[in-house]
Design an enzyme around this catalytic site. Structure first.
Site, PDB file in Angstrom:
ATOM      1  N   ILE A  12      48.366  40.521  45.304  1.00 40.03           N
ATOM      2  CA  ILE A  12      48.584  39.062  45.471  1.00 40.03           C
ATOM      3  C   ILE A  12      50.183  38.999  45.990  1.00 40.03           C
ATOM      4  CG2 ILE A  12      49.092  36.803  44.282  1.00 40.03           C
ATOM      5  CD1 ILE A  12      46.811  37.496  42.685  1.00 40.03           C
ATOM      6  N   ASP A  31      58.797  46.470  41.832  1.00 35.61           N
ATOM      7  CA  ASP A  31      57.466  46.862  41.693  1.00 35.61           C
ATOM      8  C   ASP A  31      57.325  48.395  41.103  1.00 35.61           C
ATOM      9  OD1 ASP A  31      54.538  47.656  42.062  1.00 35.61           O
ATOM     10  OD2 ASP A  31      54.567  45.889  42.835  1.00 35.61           O
ATOM     11  N   LEU A  33      54.604  50.311  41.544  1.00 33.37           N
ATOM     12  CA  LEU A  33      53.792  51.159  42.219  1.00 33.37           C
ATOM     13  C   LEU A  33      52.653  51.779  41.346  1.00 33.37           C
ATOM     14  CD1 LEU A  33      56.166  52.638  45.116  1.00 33.37           C
ATOM     15  CD2 LEU A  33      54.878  50.322  45.027  1.00 33.37           C
ATOM     16  N   ILE A  52      59.106  46.247  35.049  1.00 32.86           N
ATOM     17  CA  ILE A  52      59.814  44.912  34.585  1.00 32.86           C
ATOM     18  C   ILE A  52      60.184  45.201  33.095  1.00 32.86           C
ATOM     19  CG2 ILE A  52      58.619  43.314  36.118  1.00 32.86           C
ATOM     20  CD1 ILE A  52      56.708  42.802  34.112  1.00 32.86           C
ATOM     21  N   ALA A  73      53.843  40.573  38.440  1.00 38.10           N
ATOM     22  CA  ALA A  73      53.472  41.718  37.861  1.00 38.10           C
ATOM     23  C   ALA A  73      52.889  41.695  36.691  1.00 38.10           C
ATOM     24  CB  ALA A  73      54.905  42.604  37.762  1.00 38.10           C
ATOM     25  N   TYR A 140      44.171  40.384  26.860  1.00 37.05           N
ATOM     26  CA  TYR A 140      44.692  40.010  28.146  1.00 37.05           C
ATOM     27  C   TYR A 140      44.984  38.605  28.095  1.00 37.05           C
ATOM     28  CZ  TYR A 140      44.685  38.875  33.062  1.00 37.05           C
ATOM     29  OH  TYR A 140      45.086  38.266  34.529  1.00 37.05           O
ATOM     30  N   VAL A 183      35.082  41.204  41.675  1.00 37.39           N
ATOM     31  CA  VAL A 183      33.571  41.445  42.306  1.00 37.39           C
ATOM     32  C   VAL A 183      33.254  41.582  43.443  1.00 37.39           C
ATOM     33  CG1 VAL A 183      33.171  38.772  41.933  1.00 37.39           C
ATOM     34  CG2 VAL A 183      31.290  40.406  41.538  1.00 37.39           C
ATOM     35  N   ILE A 199      24.065  43.564  39.092  1.00 35.48           N
ATOM     36  CA  ILE A 199      24.574  42.528  38.769  1.00 35.48           C
ATOM     37  C   ILE A 199      24.246  42.510  37.049  1.00 35.48           C
ATOM     38  CG2 ILE A 199      24.240  39.833  38.497  1.00 35.48           C
ATOM     39  CD1 ILE A 199      23.572  40.115  41.452  1.00 35.48           C
ATOM     40  N   GLY A 266      30.177  39.071  25.872  1.00 32.77           N
ATOM     41  CA  GLY A 266      31.486  38.331  25.861  1.00 32.77           C
ATOM     42  C   GLY A 266      31.867  37.581  27.541  1.00 32.77           C
TER      43      GLY A 266
END
Length: 307
Positions: A12, A31, A33, A52, A73, A140, A183, A199, A266
């Site tokens: 992104i 970054d 990398l 960072i 990031a 997350y 996906v 799937i 989940g």
């Protein structure tokens, strides 16, 4: 405007950098990398290979004096966050705090943050708007949501303006087929190599798929709009996995072999965004229909893989 983009060599972030250049801004890329790729960066861009979490990042702010920060990031894998929650929090929470503190010290005027649909957890209703309860289901989701509080506190305490974006499922050129929510990249990679698709579940689960160039456009627009707003960025369109496979089959003109397995524990069954607030505060309008975006992504993969 001089704009520091963290994760600017990533999927992104590199698209954001491209659009910043097109708009006449001066992007500065930070970054490490680990998942980014320096080949995605234009030669005109100042690049710092810095994590960072490192104190070194403050030196970049001191030297470059950016007017704005676009923070992309992140540790973006749900399974990694489950297996290594401390590592996940060090990057997503502590790394963001370090950037906020550097922004405060060196006079940054605007902080734009990439959050996630993962902050909402299982939807209580659809479409999901910004007032929806936030009940993240994974480390997350928690680590993407927690910095939102810090960002708002820095605005209250120090006057640092912000825009927080909660992204839907982003896809497009340069996406790795190993990333979270990838996906489309996974399916295209397998399809182009003549491999069957798998799937989890019945394929009727739905998501909101938004092309990366629309995400990048929202970030560039937020440099001068949507101050102190938290906004969902998606298409507002619900697409099932089965529909996605159908569209991919039309692209390839080849029969697609699909196998179905048990649903993943989940997994959220249905999710898509209400984007009216983004339209109001950002004048945001997604411009890449799914069929067009899939074609562009497939053409890109064909080119880089030489298929």
């Amino acid at each position: 405007m001089k704009v520091l983009v963290t994760g600017g060599a990533g999927f992104i972030g590199s698209h954001i950098v491209d659009q910043l250049l097109e708009a006449g801004h001066e992007p500065i890329v930070v970054d490490n990398l680990i998942t980014g790729n320096e080949r995605f960066l234009h030669g005109k861009v100042s690049f710092y290979r810095v994590d960072i979490r490192d104190e070194q990042v403050e030196d970049v702010f001191r030297q470059e004096r950016p007017v704005a920060v676009i923070h992309q990031a992140a540790q973006s894998s749900v399974p990694v966050s489950v297996d290594e929650p401390v590592h996940d929090a060090e990057i997503n929470i502590n790394g963001t705090i370090r950037l906020l503190e550097a922004s405060r010290k060196f006079g940054v005027e605007k902080f734009i943050y990439a959050s996630s649909a993962a902050v909402y957890g299982n939807p209580c209703y659809l479409p999901i708007d910004e007032a929806h309860p936030t009940q993240p289901l994974s480390p997350y989701g928690i680590s993407k949501f927690t910095p939102e509080y810090y960002i708002k506190a820095f605005q209250e305490l120090y006057g640092l303006s912000y825009t927080i974006f909660r992204y839907a499922n982003v896809y497009g050129q340069r996406q790795m087929s190993t990333g979270e929510g990838a996906v489309i990249a996974i399916f295209l990679d397998r399809l182009l190599r003549g491999l069957p698709l798998r799937i989890d579940g019945d394929g009727e689960q739905t998501r909101d798929y938004i092309h990366v160039t629309d995400i990048a456009a929202a970030n560039v627009s937020a440099l001068t709009r949507a101050d102190n707003q938290t906004l969902n960025i998606g298409t507002g369109i619900s697409t099932s996995i089965n529909k996605l496979v159908q569209l991919l089959g039309q692209l390839s003109n080849e029969p697609v072999t699909v196998s179905y397995g048990p649903p993943r524990a989940g997994d959220i069954k249905h999710s898509y965004f209400d984007i009216r607030a983004a339209r109001q505060h950002l004048d945001f309008k997604p411009r890449i229909p799914l069929e067009q975006g899939l074609r562009q992504t497939a053409d890109y993969l064909l080119q880089i893989k030489g298929i």
